[in-house]
Every structure is written in C-alpha cells, then in structure tokens.
Design an enzyme around this catalytic site. Structure first.
Site, short mmCIF file in Angstrom:
data_model
loop_
_atom_site.label_atom_id
_atom_site.label_comp_id
_atom_site.label_asym_id
_atom_site.label_seq_id
_atom_site.Cartn_x
_atom_site.Cartn_y
_atom_site.Cartn_z
CE LYS A 13 61.28 10.48 25.73
NZ LYS A 13 60.67 9.94 24.77
NE ARG A 88 56.26 14.96 24.31
CZ ARG A 88 56.51 14.01 25.16
NH1 ARG A 88 56.95 14.20 26.41
NH2 ARG A 88 56.20 12.90 24.44
NE ARG A 127 55.83 2.13 25.36
CZ ARG A 127 56.15 3.41 25.26
NH1 ARG A 127 57.11 4.10 25.79
NH2 ARG A 127 55.22 4.15 24.54
NE ARG A 162 52.54 5.50 26.67
CZ ARG A 162 53.54 6.20 26.51
NH1 ARG A 162 54.43 5.96 27.44
NH2 ARG A 162 53.48 7.03 25.91
NE ARG A 173 53.47 8.51 21.57
CZ ARG A 173 53.66 7.65 22.07
NH1 ARG A 173 52.72 6.51 21.83
NH2 ARG A 173 54.52 7.28 22.79
P1 AP5 Z 1 60.52 3.44 26.18
O1 AP5 Z 1 62.02 3.58 27.25
O2 AP5 Z 1 59.40 3.06 26.76
O3 AP5 Z 1 60.71 4.86 25.21
P2 AP5 Z 1 60.42 6.23 25.48
O4 AP5 Z 1 61.28 7.09 24.94
O5 AP5 Z 1 60.11 6.53 27.13
O6 AP5 Z 1 58.89 6.25 25.08
P3 AP5 Z 1 57.59 7.01 25.51
O7 AP5 Z 1 56.77 6.63 24.25
O8 AP5 Z 1 57.31 6.91 26.77
O9 AP5 Z 1 58.03 8.73 25.00
P4 AP5 Z 1 56.80 9.67 24.66
O10 AP5 Z 1 57.84 10.66 24.64
O11 AP5 Z 1 56.15 9.53 23.52
O12 AP5 Z 1 55.53 9.57 25.66
P5 AP5 Z 1 55.41 10.16 27.10
O13 AP5 Z 1 54.83 9.18 28.00
O14 AP5 Z 1 56.44 10.97 27.64
O15 AP5 Z 1 60.91 2.35 25.11
C1 AP5 Z 1 60.16 1.92 24.27
C2 AP5 Z 1 60.09 0.48 23.81
O16 AP5 Z 1 61.59 0.33 23.31
C3 AP5 Z 1 60.08 -0.43 25.21
O17 AP5 Z 1 59.34 -1.52 25.15
C4 AP5 Z 1 61.56 -0.64 25.69
O18 AP5 Z 1 61.58 -2.15 26.24
C5 AP5 Z 1 62.10 -0.74 24.17
N1 AP5 Z 1 63.65 -0.24 24.10
C6 AP5 Z 1 64.30 0.77 24.62
N2 AP5 Z 1 65.37 0.73 24.24
C7 AP5 Z 1 65.80 0.06 23.30
C8 AP5 Z 1 66.89 -0.54 22.70
N3 AP5 Z 1 67.91 0.17 22.95
N4 AP5 Z 1 66.70 -1.43 21.70
C9 AP5 Z 1 65.53 -2.25 21.69
N5 AP5 Z 1 64.25 -1.88 22.10
C10 AP5 Z 1 64.44 -0.89 23.00
O19 AP5 Z 1 54.20 11.19 26.56
C11 AP5 Z 1 53.01 10.58 26.39
C12 AP5 Z 1 51.94 11.68 25.94
O20 AP5 Z 1 51.73 12.67 27.12
C13 AP5 Z 1 52.32 12.79 25.09
O21 AP5 Z 1 51.98 12.24 23.93
C14 AP5 Z 1 51.67 13.95 25.30
O22 AP5 Z 1 50.13 13.76 25.05
C15 AP5 Z 1 51.77 13.87 26.95
N6 AP5 Z 1 52.91 14.61 27.41
C16 AP5 Z 1 53.93 14.24 27.95
N7 AP5 Z 1 54.81 15.20 27.94
C17 AP5 Z 1 54.30 16.31 27.67
C18 AP5 Z 1 54.79 17.63 27.61
N8 AP5 Z 1 56.29 18.06 28.57
N9 AP5 Z 1 54.07 18.65 27.22
C19 AP5 Z 1 52.98 18.60 26.77
N10 AP5 Z 1 52.52 17.11 26.77
C20 AP5 Z 1 53.09 16.00 27.11
#
Ligand code: AP5
Length: 239
Positions: A13, A88, A127, A162, A173
């Site tokens: 994402k 979410r 990552r 992270r 997660r």
């Molecule tokens: P990347 O693009 O970083 O993946 P992502 O989908 O953004 O993953 P996240 O881990 O950031 O999502 P998340 O939803 O768990 O975390 P968030 O920060 O929102 O890609 C991942 C890796 O793969 C990278 O190294 C990239 O280079 C590689 N890659 C990408 N595409 C690829 C491909 N096609 N092929 C190969 N490699 C690839 O949330 C974190 C925490 O915040 C949550 O756990 C929660 O505690 C809190 N939080 C956030 N939002 C909320 C909400 N709405 N409500 C409540 N709590 C929340």
C-alpha cells in the site's frame, strides 16, 4: 480524487501510494505513519498508543476516526487524498462515510491490493525505509543502489526498520486484518466501489494495474458529475 487503499500488512500500500501521489496529485494520508509520528513526538496520544502500534494491535476507532476527520480539513487535501490503512474496521468505514457526507464529498473507490499471506512475511521482514524522506526499500526486492545511502534523497545512514516488523508481530497483524479489516471489503463491494488488483506481481506491474483502474474511475466519475447524478455534491475533480 478520494481513494481508499486496502490490503493486508506488507501488501504494498505504502509503495504504491507514493506512485499514486505523483501521478494524480493527491495527498497521502497513512494512519500508520501518522501514529508513528505521534509516538516519535512523545505527545500524550503517542504515549497512549505506543504499545498498541508496536505490538500490532489496532488503535481505538474513536481516536483514529477523529484524527482523519481533522486531517482532511487541511488545505493540502483540497485536491483529493488517498487513505492508506484507513478504514480498518467497519466502524471506521461508517465513520468515513459520514465525514465525507458532512463535507459534501464522495469516495471514488476502494482499491484492494491482494497478496497471498505467505508472501507477506518475506516482504515485511525485508523492509526498511529512509527516516529522512520516507522512501521504502526491501533487502531482496528493492535494495538501495549504494549500501546505506538513500537513492531518493541521498541521506547517509538514515535507514530504519519498524518495531512491528518481526515475524511474530506480522502474525498478529495478519490475524487482525482477516478478522477486522477484511469484512470491510463486502461493505464496499455492495456499493459497487471495490476494485481488486493482483499484488503478487512486480512493483511495476502492480503500479500499471492500479493506474489503469484509477484512470477508469477518473473518467467514469467525471461523466457522472457531468450528468448531474450527484446533485449538489461537490465534484472531487477540477474540470
Ligand atoms: P509496503 O508498501 O511497505 O507495504 P504496506 O502495505 O504499506 O504495509 P504496512 O506494513 O505499512 O501496512 P500495515 O497496514 O500493516 O501498517 P500501517 O503502517 O498501516 O511494502 C512492504 C515491503 O514489500 C516493502 O519492503 C516493499 O519494498 C516490498 N514490496 C512492495 N510491493 C512489492 C511487490 N509487488 N513485490 C515485492 N516486494 C514488494 O499500520 C501500522 C499500525 O498502526 C497498525 O498495526 C495499527 O497498530 C496502527 N494503525 C494504522 N492504521 C490504523 C487504523 N486505521 N486503525 C487502527 N489502528 C491503526
């Protein structure tokens, strides 16, 4: 353009959101980034949510919804925004519906990046990102051209990993994603708003597929506005 970007942890994402921002000139609103900034600042909210975020649990809906409601009122959201990691839960999806209505805005669509669970642990455990400019990397799939130097901003020794990117926390997660976030998919499907893209291909292939969906949305939603079907709801597009 107002888009919700969905998908499990590590689906890509954040990676794709950066391309979408560049092409469609919208603001990237990533709740995970916003929460990590609050934790780093050490303010009251940051202290309260630190343990939840770093263990992979969700932050309470009320706090999350309010944070986004405040954020979309900022001037940089006038031209549209992409929500990454929000909503979410079904409660957050309903909260988003309500806040958009209050502002006379409509959502263009929800874009799901679909990736097999077994690919996610590899993606997340490899990552890292630049703490200066936020550019994302991967040990195997997207290493930096020169070790320890950011390709994007040239920052040296700025790479960070992270706290919630361990294999054990990814399992937590992922469990939460299937239990609480995946049920939003039918919520948008029933409204004919859900667009699913195969996220198992290369980053470039995924980007091309996403652009093709978004180009189609831009055209069809502008036609809808031309037909006045949305009454006096504000158009998200500059004509
Ligand atoms: P990347 O693009 O970083 O993946 P992502 O989908 O953004 O993953 P996240 O881990 O950031 O999502 P998340 O939803 O768990 O975390 P968030 O920060 O929102 O890609 C991942 C890796 O793969 C990278 O190294 C990239 O280079 C590689 N890659 C990408 N595409 C690829 C491909 N096609 N092929 C190969 N490699 C690839 O949330 C974190 C925490 O915040 C949550 O756990 C929660 O505690 C809190 N939080 C956030 N939002 C909320 C909400 N709405 N409500 C409540 N709590 C929340």
């Amino acid at each position: 353009m107002i888009i919700v970007l969905m998908g499990p942890p590590g689906a890509g994402k954040g990676t794709q959101a950066r391309h979408i921002v560049d092409k469609y000139n919208v603001t990237h609103l990533a709740t995970g980034d916003m929460f990590r900034e609050k934790i780093a600042s050490g303010d009251d909210v940051g202290v309260k949510i630190k343990e939840m975020v770093e263990s992979g649990r969700l932050v309470p809906d009320e706090l999350t919804i309010q944070m986004i409601a405040d954020r979309i009122e900022q001037p940089d959201c006038k031209n549209g925004f992409i929500l990454d990691g929000f909503p979410r839960t079904v409660e957050q999806a309903e909260g988003l519906d309500m806040m958009l209505k209050e502002h006379g805005l409509f959502m263009d669509g929800a874009l799901e990046i679909k990736v097999d669970d077994n690919a996610l642990v590899d993606r997340i455990s490899g990552r890292f990102s630049c703490s200066d400019c936020g550019e994302g990397y991967h040990d195997d799939f997207k290493p930096s051209a020169v070790s320890d130097i950011c390709d994007c901003c040239g920052g040296e020794h700025k790479f960070v990993r992270r706290a919630d990117d361990t294999a054990e926390k990814v399992k937590t997660r992922l469990g939460i994603y299937h239990e609480q976030t995946a049920p939003i998919l039918p919520f948008y499907e029933q409204r004919n708003m859900l667009h699913t893209v195969d996220g198992m291909g290369s980053m470039e292939d995924v980007k091309i597929n996403i652009f093709s969906v978004l180009d189609g949305l831009e055209d069809s939603n502008c036609d809808l506005h031309d037909s006045k079907e949305y009454g006096d709801v504000r158009c998200n597009y500059k004509k």
